[in-house]
Write a protein that holds these residues in place. Structure first.
Motif, PDB file in Angstrom:
ATOM      1  N   GLU A  54     -27.033 -22.431  23.020  1.00  0.00           N
ATOM      2  CA  GLU A  54     -26.616 -23.842  23.000  1.00  0.00           C
ATOM      3  C   GLU A  54     -25.107 -23.952  22.801  1.00  0.00           C
ATOM      4  N   LEU A  55     -24.588 -23.148  21.862  1.00  0.00           N
ATOM      5  CA  LEU A  55     -23.156 -23.204  21.565  1.00  0.00           C
ATOM      6  C   LEU A  55     -22.305 -22.799  22.760  1.00  0.00           C
ATOM      7  N   TYR A  56     -22.679 -21.716  23.454  1.00  0.00           N
ATOM      8  CA  TYR A  56     -21.822 -21.306  24.570  1.00  0.00           C
ATOM      9  C   TYR A  56     -21.931 -22.272  25.746  1.00  0.00           C
ATOM     10  N   LYS A  57     -23.072 -22.915  25.910  1.00  0.00           N
ATOM     11  CA  LYS A  57     -23.182 -23.936  26.961  1.00  0.00           C
ATOM     12  C   LYS A  57     -22.302 -25.141  26.625  1.00  0.00           C
ATOM     13  N   ASP A  58     -22.306 -25.556  25.361  1.00  0.00           N
ATOM     14  CA  ASP A  58     -21.414 -26.639  24.922  1.00  0.00           C
ATOM     15  C   ASP A  58     -19.953 -26.242  25.111  1.00  0.00           C
ATOM     16  N   SER A  59     -19.632 -24.991  24.800  1.00  0.00           N
ATOM     17  CA  SER A  59     -18.263 -24.498  24.954  1.00  0.00           C
ATOM     18  C   SER A  59     -17.822 -24.519  26.407  1.00  0.00           C
ATOM     19  N   ALA A  60     -18.730 -24.170  27.304  1.00  0.00           N
ATOM     20  CA  ALA A  60     -18.391 -24.179  28.733  1.00  0.00           C
ATOM     21  C   ALA A  60     -18.027 -25.594  29.179  1.00  0.00           C
ATOM     22  N   GLU A  61     -18.744 -26.584  28.694  1.00  0.00           N
ATOM     23  CA  GLU A  61     -18.440 -27.978  29.041  1.00  0.00           C
ATOM     24  C   GLU A  61     -17.084 -28.400  28.481  1.00  0.00           C
ATOM     25  N   ILE A  62     -16.787 -27.974  27.266  1.00  0.00           N
ATOM     26  CA  ILE A  62     -15.503 -28.300  26.643  1.00  0.00           C
ATOM     27  C   ILE A  62     -14.357 -27.677  27.439  1.00  0.00           C
ATOM     28  N   VAL A  63     -14.518 -26.407  27.812  1.00  0.00           N
ATOM     29  CA  VAL A  63     -13.495 -25.706  28.594  1.00  0.00           C
ATOM     30  C   VAL A  63     -13.218 -26.467  29.889  1.00  0.00           C
ATOM     31  N   ASP A  64     -14.272 -26.850  30.574  1.00  0.00           N
ATOM     32  CA  ASP A  64     -14.107 -27.556  31.845  1.00  0.00           C
ATOM     33  C   ASP A  64     -13.424 -28.906  31.641  1.00  0.00           C
ATOM     34  N   SER A  65     -13.811 -29.645  30.624  1.00  0.00           N
ATOM     35  CA  SER A  65     -13.210 -30.961  30.397  1.00  0.00           C
ATOM     36  C   SER A  65     -11.732 -30.847  30.030  1.00  0.00           C
ATOM     37  N   LEU A  66     -11.353 -29.811  29.297  1.00  0.00           N
ATOM     38  CA  LEU A  66      -9.943 -29.602  28.966  1.00  0.00           C
ATOM     39  C   LEU A  66      -9.122 -29.271  30.206  1.00  0.00           C
ATOM     40  N   ALA A  67      -9.643 -28.390  31.025  1.00  0.00           N
ATOM     41  CA  ALA A  67      -8.924 -28.042  32.260  1.00  0.00           C
ATOM     42  C   ALA A  67      -8.759 -29.283  33.140  1.00  0.00           C
ATOM     43  N   GLU A  68      -9.789 -30.099  33.213  1.00  0.00           N
ATOM     44  CA  GLU A  68      -9.705 -31.317  34.006  1.00  0.00           C
ATOM     45  C   GLU A  68      -8.707 -32.306  33.411  1.00  0.00           C
ATOM     46  N   ARG A  69      -8.623 -32.380  32.077  1.00  0.00           N
ATOM     47  CA  ARG A  69      -7.648 -33.287  31.451  1.00  0.00           C
ATOM     48  C   ARG A  69      -6.222 -32.846  31.795  1.00  0.00           C
ATOM     49  N   ILE A  70      -5.986 -31.544  31.772  1.00  0.00           N
ATOM     50  CA  ILE A  70      -4.661 -31.023  32.151  1.00  0.00           C
ATOM     51  C   ILE A  70      -4.339 -31.426  33.589  1.00  0.00           C
ATOM     52  N   ARG A  71      -5.311 -31.317  34.478  1.00  0.00           N
ATOM     53  CA  ARG A  71      -5.107 -31.691  35.884  1.00  0.00           C
ATOM     54  C   ARG A  71      -4.863 -33.195  36.007  1.00  0.00           C
ATOM     55  N   GLN A  72      -5.537 -34.008  35.190  1.00  0.00           N
ATOM     56  CA  GLN A  72      -5.329 -35.457  35.231  1.00  0.00           C
ATOM     57  C   GLN A  72      -3.885 -35.810  34.877  1.00  0.00           C
ATOM     58  N   LEU A  73      -3.257 -34.975  34.078  1.00  0.00           N
ATOM     59  CA  LEU A  73      -1.861 -35.192  33.693  1.00  0.00           C
ATOM     60  C   LEU A  73      -0.886 -34.671  34.751  1.00  0.00           C
ATOM     61  N   GLY A  74      -1.414 -34.101  35.823  1.00  0.00           N
ATOM     62  CA  GLY A  74      -0.564 -33.639  36.916  1.00  0.00           C
ATOM     63  C   GLY A  74      -0.062 -32.219  36.758  1.00  0.00           C
ATOM     64  N   HIS A  75      -0.722 -31.437  35.922  1.00  0.00           N
ATOM     65  CA  HIS A  75      -0.320 -30.045  35.703  1.00  0.00           C
ATOM     66  C   HIS A  75      -1.482 -29.120  36.022  1.00  0.00           C
ATOM     67  N   TYR A  76      -1.166 -27.845  36.155  1.00  0.00           N
ATOM     68  CA  TYR A  76      -2.195 -26.852  36.433  1.00  0.00           C
ATOM     69  C   TYR A  76      -2.676 -26.224  35.130  1.00  0.00           C
ATOM     70  N   ALA A  77      -3.971 -26.024  35.054  1.00  0.00           N
ATOM     71  CA  ALA A  77      -4.578 -25.401  33.876  1.00  0.00           C
ATOM     72  C   ALA A  77      -4.452 -23.885  33.981  1.00  0.00           C
ATOM     73  N   PRO A  78      -4.189 -23.217  32.851  1.00  0.00           N
ATOM     74  CA  PRO A  78      -4.225 -21.753  32.882  1.00  0.00           C
ATOM     75  C   PRO A  78      -5.646 -21.311  33.214  1.00  0.00           C
ATOM     76  N   GLY A  79      -5.777 -20.173  33.875  1.00  0.00           N
ATOM     77  CA  GLY A  79      -7.106 -19.750  34.284  1.00  0.00           C
ATOM     78  C   GLY A  79      -7.318 -18.252  34.296  1.00  0.00           C
ATOM     79  N   THR A  80      -6.414 -17.498  33.661  1.00  0.00           N
ATOM     80  CA  THR A  80      -6.603 -16.052  33.599  1.00  0.00           C
ATOM     81  C   THR A  80      -6.723 -15.604  32.146  1.00  0.00           C
ATOM     82  N   MET A  81      -7.369 -14.490  31.948  1.00  0.00           N
ATOM     83  CA  MET A  81      -7.497 -13.947  30.591  1.00  0.00           C
ATOM     84  C   MET A  81      -6.116 -13.659  30.007  1.00  0.00           C
TER      85      MET A  81
END
Length: 157
Positions: A54-81
């Motif tokens: 349950e926790l890692y599924k919730d975390s995956a949603e949080i990760v995606d929403s953060l990356a999308e928020r960065i994109r909404q601000l007109g910037h690129y989200a980091p995406g590499t380890m």
């Protein structure tokens, strides 16, 4: 195309950079939670294994929403380890056992660290950077982490 949402480019850049740090922290917690889910051992394996899922599924949603928020601000989200490890405030799992108590302690510390970082940015995003939307977004995120931290602490009683 130019991002025109009523926030200056300078303020959007600062906020996006801080969000990138949060994204890195969240990705590390996601990875650590997967590690816990995969490698957990002990008498309470089944129930805690399901809880970590349950926790890692919730975390995956949080990760995606953060990356999308960065994109909404007109910037690129980091995406590499490499980027995540450079930006994160957290550390990777460093041993200490694969029992539920050990994993819960590690995860709890990370969630509490994220809560503190989020809390430290709520007012700055709204006031100093004129981004009430991101301030509200991370307030909601902070509340999610507070609930997760509470539940993790409850496992340790």
């Amino acid at each position: 195309m130019k991002t025109s949402i009523g926030i200056s480019e300078e303020n959007r850049a600062v906020v996006a950079h801080e969000l990138a740090k949060i994204l890195a922290d969240e990705f590390l917690v996601y990875t650590k939670t997967l590690n816990a889910h995969w490698n957990l051992e002990g008498m309470d394996f089944h129930s805690v294994h399901l809880y970590f899922e349950e926790l890692y599924k919730d975390s995956a949603e949080i990760v995606d929403s953060l990356a999308e928020r960065i994109r909404q601000l007109g910037h690129y989200a980091p995406g590499t380890m490499k980027e995540f490890l450079q930006l994160t405030h957290l550390t990777e799992a460093d041993g200490g056992g694969n029992d539920s108590r050990s994993w819960i302690h590690k995860l709890l510390g990370d969630h509490e660290s994220i809560i503190e970082f989020l809390r430290g940015n709520v007012d700055d995003f709204a006031d100093a950077h004129k981004d009430a939307g991101t301030s509200d977004f991370i307030t909601g995120l902070m509340e999610k982490h507070e609930k997760i931290a509470w539940m993790l602490r409850a496992h340790l009683k």
